[in-house]
Design a protein around this motif. Structure first.
Motif, PDB file in Angstrom:
ATOM      1  N   PHE A  75      30.132  38.078  33.581  1.00 10.63           N
ATOM      2  CA  PHE A  75      31.174  37.143  33.956  1.00 10.63           C
ATOM      3  C   PHE A  75      30.621  35.972  34.744  1.00 10.63           C
ATOM      4  O   PHE A  75      30.444  36.013  35.951  1.00 10.63           O
ATOM      5  CB  PHE A  75      32.392  37.750  34.636  1.00 10.63           C
ATOM      6  N   ALA A  93      32.304  34.424  37.897  1.00 12.02           N
ATOM      7  CA  ALA A  93      32.085  35.073  39.192  1.00 12.02           C
ATOM      8  C   ALA A  93      30.793  34.562  39.810  1.00 12.02           C
ATOM      9  O   ALA A  93      30.730  34.222  40.990  1.00 12.02           O
ATOM     10  CB  ALA A  93      32.030  36.587  39.021  1.00 12.02           C
ATOM     11  N   ASP A 111      31.278  31.032  41.063  1.00 10.06           N
ATOM     12  CA  ASP A 111      32.076  30.993  42.290  1.00 10.06           C
ATOM     13  C   ASP A 111      31.216  31.354  43.507  1.00 10.06           C
ATOM     14  O   ASP A 111      31.242  30.653  44.522  1.00 10.06           O
ATOM     15  CB  ASP A 111      33.264  31.957  42.166  1.00 10.06           C
ATOM     16  N   TYR A 112      30.433  32.443  43.403  1.00  4.64           N
ATOM     17  CA  TYR A 112      29.587  32.846  44.540  1.00  4.64           C
ATOM     18  C   TYR A 112      28.497  31.815  44.809  1.00  4.64           C
ATOM     19  O   TYR A 112      28.219  31.483  45.973  1.00  4.64           O
ATOM     20  CB  TYR A 112      28.950  34.215  44.294  1.00  4.64           C
ATOM     21  N   LYS A 125      29.957  28.935  46.682  1.00  5.33           N
ATOM     22  CA  LYS A 125      30.253  29.249  48.084  1.00  5.33           C
ATOM     23  C   LYS A 125      28.970  29.377  48.903  1.00  5.33           C
ATOM     24  O   LYS A 125      28.901  28.915  50.052  1.00  5.33           O
ATOM     25  CB  LYS A 125      31.104  30.522  48.164  1.00  5.33           C
ATOM     26  N   TYR A 135      41.445  25.645  51.511  1.00  4.63           N
ATOM     27  CA  TYR A 135      40.629  25.972  50.356  1.00  4.63           C
ATOM     28  C   TYR A 135      39.300  25.209  50.431  1.00  4.63           C
ATOM     29  O   TYR A 135      39.289  24.001  50.646  1.00  4.63           O
ATOM     30  CB  TYR A 135      41.378  25.599  49.071  1.00  4.63           C
ATOM     31  N   ARG A 192      36.390  29.708  55.131  1.00  2.16           N
ATOM     32  CA  ARG A 192      37.014  30.436  54.029  1.00  2.16           C
ATOM     33  C   ARG A 192      35.938  30.954  53.073  1.00  2.16           C
ATOM     34  O   ARG A 192      36.009  32.101  52.604  1.00  2.16           O
ATOM     35  CB  ARG A 192      37.982  29.511  53.294  1.00  2.16           C
ATOM     36  N   MET A 216      32.215  44.551  48.757  1.00  3.02           N
ATOM     37  CA  MET A 216      32.313  45.158  47.434  1.00  3.02           C
ATOM     38  C   MET A 216      30.978  45.768  47.033  1.00  3.02           C
ATOM     39  O   MET A 216      30.920  46.883  46.515  1.00  3.02           O
ATOM     40  CB  MET A 216      32.742  44.129  46.387  1.00  3.02           C
ATOM     41  N   ILE A 217      29.895  45.024  47.281  1.00  5.91           N
ATOM     42  CA  ILE A 217      28.564  45.538  46.922  1.00  5.91           C
ATOM     43  C   ILE A 217      28.262  46.816  47.712  1.00  5.91           C
ATOM     44  O   ILE A 217      27.650  47.744  47.184  1.00  5.91           O
ATOM     45  CB  ILE A 217      27.476  44.503  47.231  1.00  5.91           C
ATOM     46  N   HIS A 270      42.716  38.872  45.076  1.00 10.98           N
ATOM     47  CA  HIS A 270      42.626  37.947  43.943  1.00 10.98           C
ATOM     48  C   HIS A 270      43.971  37.681  43.287  1.00 10.98           C
ATOM     49  O   HIS A 270      44.846  38.540  43.263  1.00 10.98           O
ATOM     50  CB  HIS A 270      41.644  38.497  42.894  1.00 10.98           C
ATOM     51  N   ILE A 308      42.658  35.967  37.912  1.00 11.01           N
ATOM     52  CA  ILE A 308      41.294  36.395  38.282  1.00 11.01           C
ATOM     53  C   ILE A 308      41.161  37.918  38.124  1.00 11.01           C
ATOM     54  O   ILE A 308      40.143  38.417  37.626  1.00 11.01           O
ATOM     55  CB  ILE A 308      40.968  35.986  39.739  1.00 11.01           C
ATOM     56  N   CYS A 330      38.436  39.578  35.779  1.00 10.51           N
ATOM     57  CA  CYS A 330      37.471  40.519  36.348  1.00 10.51           C
ATOM     58  C   CYS A 330      37.498  41.846  35.595  1.00 10.51           C
ATOM     59  O   CYS A 330      36.446  42.452  35.354  1.00 10.51           O
ATOM     60  CB  CYS A 330      37.729  40.740  37.839  1.00 10.51           C
TER      61      CYS A 330
HETATM   62  C1  1PW Z   1      27.021  37.833  47.477  1.00  7.43           C
HETATM   63  C2  1PW Z   1      27.942  38.844  46.916  1.00  7.43           C
HETATM   64  C3  1PW Z   1      28.017  38.923  45.400  1.00  7.43           C
HETATM   65  C4  1PW Z   1      29.130  39.865  44.952  1.00  7.43           C
HETATM   66  C5  1PW Z   1      29.287  40.020  43.457  1.00  7.43           C
HETATM   67  C6  1PW Z   1      30.494  40.887  43.102  1.00  7.43           C
HETATM   68  C7  1PW Z   1      31.170  40.490  41.811  1.00  7.43           C
HETATM   69  C8  1PW Z   1      32.656  40.790  41.802  1.00  7.43           C
HETATM   70  C9  1PW Z   1      33.465  39.828  41.018  1.00  7.43           C
HETATM   71  C10 1PW Z   1      34.128  38.793  41.866  1.00  7.43           C
HETATM   72  C11 1PW Z   1      34.839  37.794  41.024  1.00  7.43           C
HETATM   73  C12 1PW Z   1      34.897  36.453  41.667  1.00  7.43           C
HETATM   74  C13 1PW Z   1      35.640  35.459  40.803  1.00  7.43           C
HETATM   75  C14 1PW Z   1      36.146  34.353  41.642  1.00  7.43           C
HETATM   76  C15 1PW Z   1      37.293  34.495  42.253  1.00  7.43           C
HETATM   77  C16 1PW Z   1      37.752  33.515  43.268  1.00  7.43           C
HETATM   78  O1  1PW Z   1      39.082  33.162  42.948  1.00  7.43           O
HETATM   79  C17 1PW Z   1      37.716  34.185  44.605  1.00  7.43           C
HETATM   80  N1  1PW Z   1      36.347  34.278  45.016  1.00  7.43           N
HETATM   81  C18 1PW Z   1      35.829  35.384  45.547  1.00  7.43           C
HETATM   82  C19 1PW Z   1      34.363  35.374  45.897  1.00  7.43           C
HETATM   83  O2  1PW Z   1      36.475  36.386  45.741  1.00  7.43           O
HETATM   84  C20 1PW Z   1      38.552  33.485  45.641  1.00  7.43           C
HETATM   85  O3  1PW Z   1      37.928  32.278  45.968  1.00  7.43           O
HETATM   86  P1  1PW Z   1      38.802  30.946  45.952  1.00  7.43           P
HETATM   87  O4  1PW Z   1      38.941  30.535  44.521  1.00  7.43           O
HETATM   88  O5  1PW Z   1      40.132  31.292  46.542  1.00  7.43           O
HETATM   89  O6  1PW Z   1      37.976  30.005  46.773  1.00  7.43           O
END
Ligand code: 1PW
Length: 207
Positions: free
Chosen positions: A55, A58, A61-62, A65, A95, A100, A111-112, A144, A148, A152
């Protein structure tokens, strides 16, 4: 992908960085720099490689951030200072704010951690998908939005087998559990420190 003997796996590298962070937060007056935190989190590069196939959204997004936190680290010293600045500027819960983004990355670290605990408690090649789904549902799902959550669920279903993931991370079957346990042990006080930091600023941690 090569898995040369003697090469350090990605999980071992991450666990060592979190041991350093744990030592910092366990000191009497912890001063955690934005740089130490964002550098440690950026070491999940092997994991991001795996998210790229399952995915991509994801991973993006990370990475976004973490890039924001890395940029903040060039002008702001500690995590506490970073939060204080956002509070003063009136944008702490907006946001895209550094604070945040920090909270969302912290939720990823949680989660990890749960994923590692689940992997330590189970065996077999389906265990990764099961463990990741369990960890996601427990930690991130409640935070979420519906779209999302759906994306996921699809991504989690397409995760590769545990043995392929170990290969991609450069980890050996024989030693992975040691490194999973190291991350669990080291990340626990780090996550607790971040929770305390958010709560001490009356920001809550459920957003
Ligand atoms: C460094 C840690 C890496 C962890 C990996 C774990 C993967 C799990 C899947 C998470 C899916 C994230 C998809 C993005 C969702 C965003 O909407 C959400 N972001 C997070 C990190 O939860 C909320 O962020 P936003 O959009 O409100 O700024």
């Amino acid at each position: 992908y090569s898995n040369e003997i003697g090469k350090r796996g990605n999980m071992e590298t991450v666990a060592d960085a979190f041991k350093g962070l744990a030592a910092t937060v366990n000191s009497r007056k912890p001063q955690v720099t934005v740089k130490q935190f964002s550098d440690a989190c950026s070491l999940f590069s092997g994991l991001f490689g795996i998210l790229d196939t399952s995915f991509k959204f994801a991973k993006m997004d990370y990475v976004g951030k973490l890039n924001d936190l890395a940029a903040a680290s060039r002008s702001i010293s500690t995590l506490e200072e970073m939060i204080d600045k956002d509070i003063e500027a009136g944008c702490v819960k907006k946001y895209g704010s550094h604070t945040r983004n920090l909270l969302k990355v912290k939720q990823g670290l949680e989660m990890i951690k749960v994923l590692c605990e689940e992997l330590l408690a189970t065996e077999g090649d389906d265990s990764l998908k099961d463990a990741a789904t369990k960890a996601y549902n427990q930690v991130l799902f409640p935070h979420h939005q519906y779209n999302i959550q759906k994306a996921c669920a699809t991504g989690l279903n397409s995760l590769p087998s545990k043995s392929l993931v170990l290969l991609l991370l450069g980890e050996a079957e024989e030693t992975i559990n040691v490194h999973l346990q190291s991350y669990v042990t080291a990340s626990t006080p780090v996550i607790a420190y971040l929770d305390k930091l958010f709560l001490s600023k009356n920001l809550g941690i459920d957003w």
